[in-house]
Structure formats: structure tokens, C-alpha cells
Design a protein around this motif. Structure first.
Motif, short mmCIF file in Angstrom:
data_model
loop_
_atom_site.label_atom_id
_atom_site.label_comp_id
_atom_site.label_asym_id
_atom_site.label_seq_id
_atom_site.Cartn_x
_atom_site.Cartn_y
_atom_site.Cartn_z
N ARG A 161 53.57 41.36 10.89
CA ARG A 161 54.84 42.05 10.70
C ARG A 161 55.98 41.10 11.08
NH1 ARG A 161 51.94 44.57 8.28
NH2 ARG A 161 51.39 46.78 8.36
N GLY A 162 57.17 41.43 10.59
CA GLY A 162 58.37 40.68 10.97
C GLY A 162 58.33 39.25 10.46
N LEU A 163 58.90 38.35 11.26
CA LEU A 163 59.01 36.95 10.84
C LEU A 163 57.66 36.26 10.71
CD1 LEU A 163 62.11 35.70 12.88
CD2 LEU A 163 61.93 35.96 10.41
N LEU A 164 56.66 36.72 11.50
CA LEU A 164 55.33 36.10 11.42
C LEU A 164 54.75 36.22 10.02
CD1 LEU A 164 53.16 34.68 13.13
CD2 LEU A 164 52.13 36.93 13.55
N LYS A 165 55.08 37.30 9.34
CA LYS A 165 54.57 37.52 7.99
C LYS A 165 55.12 36.49 7.00
CE LYS A 165 54.05 41.24 4.55
NZ LYS A 165 52.59 41.42 4.70
N LEU A 166 56.23 35.85 7.36
CA LEU A 166 56.86 34.88 6.48
C LEU A 166 56.26 33.48 6.61
CD1 LEU A 166 60.60 35.90 6.93
CD2 LEU A 166 59.10 36.44 5.01
N VAL A 167 55.38 33.27 7.60
CA VAL A 167 54.83 31.92 7.82
C VAL A 167 53.30 31.91 7.77
CG1 VAL A 167 56.80 30.98 9.06
CG2 VAL A 167 55.12 32.32 10.31
N PRO A 168 52.69 32.51 6.75
CA PRO A 168 51.23 32.49 6.68
C PRO A 168 50.67 31.09 6.50
CG PRO A 168 52.16 33.28 4.61
CD PRO A 168 53.29 33.20 5.59
N VAL A 169 51.42 30.21 5.80
CA VAL A 169 50.96 28.84 5.60
C VAL A 169 50.87 28.11 6.93
CG1 VAL A 169 51.62 26.60 4.63
CG2 VAL A 169 51.79 28.65 3.22
N VAL A 170 51.91 28.24 7.74
CA VAL A 170 51.91 27.59 9.06
C VAL A 170 50.75 28.11 9.91
CG1 VAL A 170 53.21 27.26 11.18
CG2 VAL A 170 54.39 27.17 8.98
N CYS A 171 50.56 29.43 9.91
CA CYS A 171 49.49 30.03 10.72
C CYS A 171 48.12 29.55 10.25
CB CYS A 171 49.56 31.55 10.65
SG CYS A 171 51.04 32.26 11.39
#
Length: 414
Positions: A161-171
Motif C-alpha cells: 500500500r501507499g508509496l511502497l506499491k510504487l517501487v516493486p522493481v526496487v523491492c
């Protein structure tokens, strides 16, 4: 959060956060095509500043490495080497300049005539599908690492959720890298030997483009899709900021700014830079649309580019980890093309639409190449040119345009 309530400290924090949203995609492109990630960060930051200068500092847009040019850069570098490919990237800038002039002269209607959804959709699909082989080849070096990275990115994209959802590539990259470290397949000698501070390699040893017509003309058709994406992003950013950037400072200015940024990138050894939808998504969540925040993100990118240890660390990421991310990423690009067709209600039951889409996809996926002496045009570039020509030449049938699509017919029957 209103822009006027942002303190300098808050602007700095949000600006750095915005860079991290775009970070994964910005450094992934150069890693895949054999360019320096440090150079890509530098040209992204510099390009964003150029864009803001041209647009009078009014448009909150961040420019970063474009996925649309991954396949063309790989193909061009194999034929003409990287100096020739950089000259081709300068051709991308020319497209932006021409479109900017056309918009100033004729408005957006001409672009709608040349590049409707039935043209752009298949071209975007090809950008993803033509790279599928590269993704599999990189992933098969270590399927365990590839699937760990892929699954991690999918889980973040699905459940975060939130900003974390915008960085799946980084994760996905982080999890894959940690597992690779545990498996002992990461070579950290380059990180240990790298200096803490160093200019990006292609800037420290300036790599001047070697002009040649072949790569220059090869890259020009590929720029069609990013140009159209640019227009869409400007509209979206305007909606988020509740301002009409198409009128002020004007779409011709945003296009010119993007073109100048691409030209600067070509002379500094970086990939073409285009508007980043990821940062637009972050703005819609945080409600922060102040252009100063975007410029802070750009400055942070430039600072990161001179950290030698960071560049060496990024280059130590195993190919299989990158391949796992690519399995999702390139399919996602193709999905954007499909969404473009669906959202714009392109009637697939219309004969002319079927012809345009079919020929475009077949030429691109089949790897068709046309040779004219020493010059050749193939892949996405050839498909884009053929798609535009078919759209202009094939007649419109009013009865067919009015006919319901197959989806609509099934809905009526049900």
C-alpha cells in the motif's frame, strides 16, 4: 498537503522520496543496455533541470531513462557500436523538436491524425514483446534468483500500500540481491575497489557520438510512442496538480524541454530521458505537486551519480536478478499497449483496425528488416513507420466504424 504549507525540510524529504520512486527504472535501463547507471542518474537530473528551465519551472515532471528504447539501443549497439547508437539517440531529440514545432503550428489535432490509438497501442505492445527473449536469456542463468526477484516484485505490486506499491522493481531487486549474496554469487570486488566519489565514466571520459545516418534514422520511428506518452503524462500531471499545463506553459514547451534533455543525454553517454509516470503516481498519493520538489529529486539524482561505490554496487547485481524483474516489466509494457487499445475503445471488429494491428505486430515480432544500401530499418522502427502509413492510407468505412465490436456483441447476447 498543500504546496504552500511545505517547509524546506519537507520539500527535501519528499523530493528524495520521489527520486527513489523513479530510481529503480532509471538505473535498470542502462544496466540492461550496457550503459553506466551513474551516467543515467546524472543525465536524468540534468535533463529534468533543462525541462524545468524550458517550461518556466511550472510543470512538476521528472525525466528518467526510457524503457521504450531498451530494445533499439541493444540492437543499434550491436550494429554500430555505442558511439553510433548515441548519435541515434540524438535523432530522438529531433523528433521531439519537430513535434514541438507542429504543436505550436497546428495544435494537437495533427498528432491525433498521425498517431491514433490504433497505431500507438501495437507499437507499445511491441516494445514489451520484442524484449521477452532477452528477459528469458538473462533469467535462465539462475532461475532461482530470477523467480525470487519476480515473485517479490509481484507480491509488492499486489499487496503493498501507499508509496511502497510504487517501487516493486526496487523491492524485487533488493530481495533478489540479498538471496544472491546468501548464495555467494555476487562479486563485490568492484564495489571494494571503487572510489567513494567519482564522475560518471562517460562524463569523465566524454564519449562523443559518432554521427552516421543509419542509427540516426533507425531511432527516429521508435520515438513515436514516447512522444505520445509524453502528451498523456502532461495531461495526467495537469489533472493531479489541477492546472492546465497544455495551455501554460504550453505542450510545445514541454515537448521542446524533453527533446533538449534527450539531446544532452546523447552527448553525455546516457539513454534517452522521458516523462516518468511513476513520479506522477507518487504525486497523486502525497498531493505534493510543487515543481521545486521535483527539482530536489533531480539534484539528488546528480549527487547520487558521483558516488562511485553506488555505481559499482548497481553493476554488481547478478543478471538473473535483473532477468526476473524483466519477466514482469516487459510484459507490463505490452499490457500498457493493450490498455491503450481498450481504454480508447479501438474497435477490433473493424477491418482497417485489424489490418493495422496485425501487420504491425507481425513485422515487429517476426523481426522484419528492410535494407536500402548500407541503411537498414527493422524491428519497432519499421513497424511504427508501416503502422503510421497504413493508418493514413487505408480508407475509413463509416458502416464498419459504426459496427459493434466483438466484446460489445457478446455483452448484448449475454
Amino acid at each position: 498537503m498543500e504546496n504552500i504549507t511545505l517547509t524546506p525540510m519537507r520539500k527535501g524529504i519528499v523530493g528524495v522520496q520521489f527520486l527513489f520512486v523513479a530510481f529503480g527504472a532509471t538505473v535498470l535501463v542502462p544496466l540492461l543496455v550496457g550503459l553506466s547507471p551513474a551516467t543515467a542518474l546524472f543525465t536524468a537530473g540534468l535533463g529534468t533541470f533543462i525541462f524545468h528551465l524550458v517550461t518556466k519551472g511550472k510543470v512538476p515532471i521528472f525525466l528518467g531513462s526510457s524503457f521504450a528504447f531498451i530494445a533499439p539501443i541493444i540492437a543499434a549497439s550491436q550494429q554500430w557500436g555505442m558511439p553510433g547508437t548515441l548519435a541515434g539517440i540524438a535523432g530522438v531529440a529531433l523528433v521531439y523538436f519537430i513535434v514541438s514545432a507542429l504543436i505550436r503550428w497546428q495544435g494537437k489535432k495533427l498528432l491525433d491524425r498521425l498517431f491514433p490509438p490504433v497505431v500507438i497501442g501495437p507499437v507499445i505492445i511491441l516494445i514489451g514483446l520484442t524484449l521477452s527473449g532477452s528477459a528469458v536469456n538473462m533469467a535462465k542463468e539462475n532461475w532461482t534468483l530470477a523467480f525470487v526477484s519476480l515473485i517479490s516484485a509481484i507480491l509488492v505490486l499486489t499487496f503493498a500500500r501507499g508509496l511502497l506499491k510504487l517501487v516493486p522493481v526496487v523491492c524485487g531487486l533488493i530481495v533478489g540481491y540479498i538471496v544472491a549474496l546468501c548464495m555467494g554469487v555476487v562479486d563485490l570486488s568492484g564495489v571494494a575497489a571503487a572510489p567513494w566519489f567519482a564522475l560518471p565514466p562517460s562524463i569523465a571520459h566524454l564519449q562523443i557520438p559518432q554521427f552516421a545516418w543509419e542509427p540516426f534514422l533507425y531511432m527516429i520511428p521508435v520515438a513515436i510512442a514516447p512522444v505520445i506518452e509524453h502528451i498523456g503524462d502532461v495531461y495526467v500531471v495537469g489533472a493531479v496538480a489541477q492546472k492546465d499545463f497544455v495551455k501554460d506553459p504550453g505542450l510545445h514547451r514541454t515537448m521542446l524541454g524533453d527533446g533538449l534533455a534527450c539531446l544532452a543525454a546523447s552527448f553525455l553517454g546516457g539513454p534517452p530521458v522521458t516523462t516518468y509516470s511513476e513520479v506522477t503516481g507518487a504525486m497523486s498519493i502525497t498531493k505534493v505537486t510543487h515543481p521545486q520538489v521535483i527539482r530536489i529529486a533531480a539534484l539528488t539524482a546528480i549527487v547520487f551519480s558521483v558516488i562511485g561505490k553506488l555505481s559499482a554496487f548497481l553493476q554488481s547485481i547478478p543478471s538473473a536478478v535483473l532477468g526476473g524483474i524483466m519477466l514482469l516489466l516487459f510484459g507490463t509494457i505490452a499490457n500498457v499497449g493493450i490498455q491503450n487499445l481498450v481504454q480508447n475503445k479501438v474497435n477490433l471488429n473493424v477491418t482497417r483496425n485489424t489490418i493495422i494491428i496485425s501487420v504491425t505486430l507481425t513485422l515487429g515480432i517476426g523481426g522484419a528488416v528492410l535494407n536500402f544500401g548500407s541503411f537498414s530499418l527493422g524491428g519497432i522502427g519499421l513497424s511504427a513507420v508501416v503502422s503510421v502509413l497504413l493508418n493514413l492510407l487505408l480508407p475509413h468505412d463509416k458502416d464498419e466504424e459504426a459496427a459493434p465490436s466483438l466484446i460489445e456483441e457478446k455483452s448484448v447476447e449475454s
